[in-house]
Design an enzyme around this catalytic site. Structure first.
Site, PDB file in Angstrom:
ATOM      1  CG  ASN A 152      50.106  96.311  48.639  1.00 44.51           C
ATOM      2  OD1 ASN A 152      50.942  95.661  49.255  1.00 44.51           O
ATOM      3  ND2 ASN A 152      50.421  97.307  47.850  1.00 44.51           N
ATOM      4  CD  GLU A 251      60.726  97.641  48.179  1.00 47.82           C
ATOM      5  OE1 GLU A 251      59.733  96.894  48.217  1.00 47.82           O
ATOM      6  OE2 GLU A 251      61.709  97.423  47.450  1.00 47.82           O
ATOM      7  CB  CYS A 285      53.195 101.164  47.250  1.00 45.87           C
ATOM      8  SG  CYS A 285      54.178 100.206  46.084  1.00 45.87           S
ATOM      9  CD  GLU A 464      64.610  95.154  48.737  1.00 43.26           C
ATOM     10  OE1 GLU A 464      64.407  94.051  48.220  1.00 43.26           O
ATOM     11  OE2 GLU A 464      64.313  95.413  49.919  1.00 43.26           O
TER      12      GLU A 464
HETATM   13  P1  NAD Z   1      51.491  97.909  57.618  1.00 44.51           P
HETATM   14  O1  NAD Z   1      52.681  98.788  57.808  1.00 44.51           O
HETATM   15  O2  NAD Z   1      50.310  98.140  58.464  1.00 44.51           O
HETATM   16  O3  NAD Z   1      51.889  96.379  57.821  1.00 44.51           O
HETATM   17  C1  NAD Z   1      52.923  95.784  57.077  1.00 44.51           C
HETATM   18  C2  NAD Z   1      53.523  94.647  57.885  1.00 44.51           C
HETATM   19  O4  NAD Z   1      54.152  95.169  59.047  1.00 44.51           O
HETATM   20  C3  NAD Z   1      52.520  93.609  58.366  1.00 44.51           C
HETATM   21  O5  NAD Z   1      53.076  92.331  58.212  1.00 44.51           O
HETATM   22  C4  NAD Z   1      52.357  93.955  59.843  1.00 44.51           C
HETATM   23  O6  NAD Z   1      52.002  92.850  60.640  1.00 44.51           O
HETATM   24  C5  NAD Z   1      53.757  94.440  60.191  1.00 44.51           C
HETATM   25  N1  NAD Z   1      53.842  95.334  61.336  1.00 44.51           N
HETATM   26  C6  NAD Z   1      52.929  96.222  61.781  1.00 44.51           C
HETATM   27  N2  NAD Z   1      53.391  96.868  62.879  1.00 44.51           N
HETATM   28  C7  NAD Z   1      54.632  96.381  63.121  1.00 44.51           C
HETATM   29  C8  NAD Z   1      55.628  96.648  64.110  1.00 44.51           C
HETATM   30  N3  NAD Z   1      55.440  97.563  65.060  1.00 44.51           N
HETATM   31  N4  NAD Z   1      56.789  95.952  64.051  1.00 44.51           N
HETATM   32  C9  NAD Z   1      57.001  95.032  63.093  1.00 44.51           C
HETATM   33  N5  NAD Z   1      56.096  94.727  62.145  1.00 44.51           N
HETATM   34  C10 NAD Z   1      54.924  95.408  62.147  1.00 44.51           C
HETATM   35  O7  NAD Z   1      51.141  98.036  56.071  1.00 44.51           O
HETATM   36  P2  NAD Z   1      49.880  97.402  55.307  1.00 44.51           P
HETATM   37  O8  NAD Z   1      48.645  98.120  55.748  1.00 44.51           O
HETATM   38  O9  NAD Z   1      49.956  95.933  55.406  1.00 44.51           O
HETATM   39  O10 NAD Z   1      50.214  97.776  53.784  1.00 44.51           O
HETATM   40  C11 NAD Z   1      49.855  98.974  53.187  1.00 44.51           C
HETATM   41  C12 NAD Z   1      51.023  99.953  53.173  1.00 44.51           C
HETATM   42  O11 NAD Z   1      52.137  99.373  52.498  1.00 44.51           O
HETATM   43  C13 NAD Z   1      50.727 101.240  52.435  1.00 44.51           C
HETATM   44  O12 NAD Z   1      51.232 102.337  53.157  1.00 44.51           O
HETATM   45  C14 NAD Z   1      51.498 101.086  51.126  1.00 44.51           C
HETATM   46  O13 NAD Z   1      51.855 102.287  50.504  1.00 44.51           O
HETATM   47  C15 NAD Z   1      52.695 100.328  51.593  1.00 44.51           C
HETATM   48  N6  NAD Z   1      53.362  99.651  50.479  1.00 44.51           N
HETATM   49  C16 NAD Z   1      54.535 100.170  49.986  1.00 44.51           C
HETATM   50  C17 NAD Z   1      55.176  99.567  48.902  1.00 44.51           C
HETATM   51  C18 NAD Z   1      56.468 100.124  48.339  1.00 44.51           C
HETATM   52  O14 NAD Z   1      57.106  99.425  47.565  1.00 44.51           O
HETATM   53  N7  NAD Z   1      56.860 101.340  48.665  1.00 44.51           N
HETATM   54  C19 NAD Z   1      54.624  98.429  48.320  1.00 44.51           C
HETATM   55  C20 NAD Z   1      53.430  97.921  48.840  1.00 44.51           C
HETATM   56  C21 NAD Z   1      52.810  98.542  49.921  1.00 44.51           C
END
Ligand code: NAD
Length: 485
Positions: A152, A251, A285, A464
Site C-alpha cells: 500500500n 505493524e 493502514c 517503531e
Molecule cells: P500481506 O500480509 O498479504 O502481505 C505483506 C507481505 O507479506 C508481502 O510481501 C507478502 O509477500 C508477505 N507474505 C505473505 N504471506 C507470507 C508468509 N506466510 N510468510 C512471509 N511473508 C509473507 O499484506 P498486504 O495485502 O500486502 O498489505 C495490506 C495489509 O497491510 C493490510 O492489512 C494493512 O492494514 C496492513 N498494513 C499495516 C500497516 C501498519 O503500520 N500497521 C501499514 C501498512 C499496511
C-alpha cells in the site's frame, strides 16, 4: 524490463519470474525474478558476512553519511521514483509527489541524524559491600534483519524500516510486496551508486507462502523480522520464526474508528473524515472504516460526507487533478467488491457508491471502485468487524461519550482513532481511553517521526519511530567498570 534481485552488491537473475501488473491498464509493467530458497540463502549469507565487516563496527557518523548519500540519490531520481510508484500502485501523482517519495527521503535523513543525538543511560554505583563502579550502556546492532513489506505504501514503508536498521549498524535482507517491486528495485540502484558496502542491503523478490517471504521468516541466520502487512500474515511469520527465537516488530491491520461529537467543528470533521476514509483509495493502514457520530448531528453528517465522497475526482494516476486512483490490483478489487455485496446481505443502506464506476474510456480496464458509505449495519456485522482496505466506511449514531468510546473500542484491532471535538477536556479524556496505538484529535495522519508508531491487540507488536526504532534495531550491552581502589 527485468527486475532482478540485489544480492551481495550484484543484480542477480534467476530461473523463475513473475509479472507485475499495472492496476489501471492491466498491462505488464515488468517481469520480476523470483528469489528461490538458494537465492534467499545467499542473500542472508551476504548480510551475515557484511555484519562482521566494517559496517557493523563503523562509527555512526560515517554510516549517517551513507544514509544522507542514499537520500541525495533518491532526490536526484525523484521523478523515476514517482513514476515507478504510481505505475505499480495506481495512486495519484499528487500523492506520490507530496507524500510517498519525499517521506522516503526524510526517513533516511531523519534516522541518519538521530543516532548522533541520543544519549545512553549511565549510573554511578555504590554497592552495599562498599564497591564503587560506573555502569553505562552501549548500542550494538541487532544483526541481520529481515524486512517484509506490503503494497500500500511501498516506498514509504521500505525506507521507514531500512533507514533506522541501517543507522543502527544492521545488515538487511528485504522483500517488497510481489505487487509493488519497482521502487525497491530503484532503491537498490541508488544504494549501488552510493557504494553502500556489498551485502549490507540485499533485496529479494517473491511471494509469501513457499516463497521468499516464508524463506526469510524461517531462516535460522536472520536475527529479527520487521513486518508490515495483514494480521494473519503476522501470525504465520511469528510461527515460522519461532524456532530461531527472532526479534519481531509487527505493524498489522486495523479497523480504525472516528468519533464525531456534536461539539466538533462540523466542516473540519467532515473534511477530515473524508480524508481519513478515502486517502490512497482507503489503502492506508490508518484509514477510518468505522465512523461514530453523535445522534443530534447524524443525518447532517451523513449527507455532508456523502457530498464529499461524490465530489472526489476519480481518475488516472498521471492526471494532476486526480484525487483517487484505482485499487492496487484487480485481485484486491474482487475482495473489496465482495465486501460491497456482503454489506447489502448484512442489511446495510448504501448511502453512496457500492460499485465499480461507469467509465467509457481507458479507465474501464482499471481496478477502480466508487467511494462508498454504509449506514444501518449492526455492530456485529462482518463489514463492521473486518478490515476491508478500500474506500469505504460505515457510519453509526451514538448518544453518549461512554457509548462512543465503548463502540470504538469494540474491535479486535487497535491501530488508530480520530476524535473530533472542540471540548478540550473531552479531547484529552477520550484520547486516553482509546485502545489504539495512535489517537488523533481534530486531525488525521499527522506524523512526527519521533513519536511511537504501532498498534494494540491484533494491530501489531512493538513500536517503531524515533527512539523506538533504535530500540528495536539495536541491542544495549551494559558495561560495568569497577572504580574502587
Ligand atoms: P500481506 O500480509 O498479504 O502481505 C505483506 C507481505 O507479506 C508481502 O510481501 C507478502 O509477500 C508477505 N507474505 C505473505 N504471506 C507470507 C508468509 N506466510 N510468510 C512471509 N511473508 C509473507 O499484506 P498486504 O495485502 O500486502 O498489505 C495490506 C495489509 O497491510 C493490510 O492489512 C494493512 O492494514 C496492513 N498494513 C499495516 C500497516 C501498519 O503500520 N500497521 C501499514 C501498512 C499496511
Amino acid at each position: 524490463m527485468l527486475v532482478k534481485n540485489y544480492i551481495n552488491g550484484t543484480f542477480v537473475d534467476g530461473e523463475s519470474s513473475f509479472v507485475n501488473i499495472n492496476p489501471v491498464t492491466g498491462e505488464v509493467i515488468n517481469r520480476v525474478v523470483e528469489a528461490d530458497r538458494a537465492a534467499v540463502d545467499s542473500a542472508v549469507d551476504a548480510a551475515s558476512k557484511a555484519l562482521g565487516g566494517p559496517w557493523g563496527s563503523m562509527v555512526s557518523s560515517k554510516r549517517a553519511e551513507y544514509l544522507h548519500g542514499i537520500a541525495d540519490g533518491i532526490e536526484q531520481r525523484f521523478d523515476d521514483f514517482v513514476d515507478a510508484e504510481i505505475t505499480d500502485t495506481g495512486k495519484p501523482l499528487s500523492q506520490a509527489r507530496s507524500i510517498d517519495i519525499p517521506r522516503g527521503v526524510t526517513n533516511f535523513r531523519f534516522f541518519a541524524d538521530l543516532l548522533g543525538s541520543v544519549a545512553m543511560e549511565s549510573y554511578e554505583t555504590h554497592s552495599r559491600d562498599g564497591r564503587h563502579a560506573l555502569n553505562y550502556a552501549i548500542r550494538r546492532p541487532l544483526g541481520v534483519v529481515g524486512v517484509i513489506l506490503p503494497w500500500n505504501l511501498p516506498f514509504l514503508l521500505m525506507t521507514w524500516k531500512l533507514a533506522p536498521a541501517l543507522a543502527a549498524g544492521n545488515t538487511i535482507v528485504a522483500k517488497p510486496s510481489e505487487e509493488t517491486p519497482s521502487t525497491a528495485a530503484l532503491l537498490a540502484e541508488v544504494m549501488d551508486q552510493q557504494a553502500i558496502p556489498k551485502g549490507v542491503v540485499n533485496l529479494v523478490n517473491g511471494f509469501g507462502q513457499n516463497s521468499a517471504g516464508e524463506f526469510l521468516a524461517g531462516h535460522p541466520d536472520i536475527d529479527a523480522i520487521t513486518f508490515t502487512g495483514e494480521s494473519s500474515t503476522g501470525a504465520a511469520i511469528m510461527k515460522a520464526s519461532a524456532p530461531s527465537l527472532k526479534g519481531l516488530s509487527f505493524e498489522l491491520g486495523g479497523k480504525n474508528s472516528a468519533i464525531i461529537f456534536e461539539d466538533a467543528d462540523f466542516e473540519k470533521a467532515v473534511a477530515g473524515t473524508a480524508k481519513s476514509t478515502f486517502t490512497n483509495c482507503g489503502q492506508v493502514c490508518l484509514c477510518t472504516e468505522r465512523v461514530y457520530v453523535q445522534r443530534s448531528i447524524f443525518d447532517k453528517f451523513v449527507s455532508a460526507l456523502k457530498e464529499k465522497a461524490e465530489s472526489i475526482k476519480i481518475g488516472l494516476p498521471c492526471d494532476k487533478s486526480t484525487q483517487m486512483g484505482p485499487l492496487v490490483s484487480h485481485g484486491h478489487r474482487d475482495k473489496v467488491l465482495s465486501y460491497f455485496d456482503l454489506a447489502r446481505q448484512e442489511g446495510a443502506t448504501v448511502v453512496t457508491g457500492g460499485k465499480v464506476p461507469d467509465f467509457d474510456d481507458e479507465k474501464s480496464d482499471g481496478a477502480f471502485v466508487e467511494p462508498t458509505i454504509w449506514i444501518g449495519l449492526p455492530e456485529t456485522a462482518r463489514c463492521v468487524k473486518e478490515e476491508v482496505f478500500g474506500p469505504v466506511c460505515h457510519i453509526a449514531p451514538f448518544d453518549s461519550e461512554e457509548e462512543a468510546v465503548a463502540m470504538a473500542n469494540n474491535s479486535r484491532y487497535g491501530l488508530a482513532a480520530a476524535i473530533w471535538t472542540e471540548n478540550l477536556t473531552r479531547a484529552h479524556r477520550v484520547a486516553g481511553q482509546m485502545e489504539v496505538g495512535m489517537a488523533w484529535v481534530n486531525t488525521w495522519y499527522l506524523r512526527d517521526l519521533r513519536t511511537p508508531f504501532g498498534g494494540l491487540k491484533m494491530s501489531g507488536i512493538g513500536r517503531e519511530g524515533g527512539l523506538h526504532s533504535l530500540d528495536f534495531y539495536s541491542q544495549p550491552t551494559n558495561v560495568c567498570i569497577e572504580l574502587s581502589a
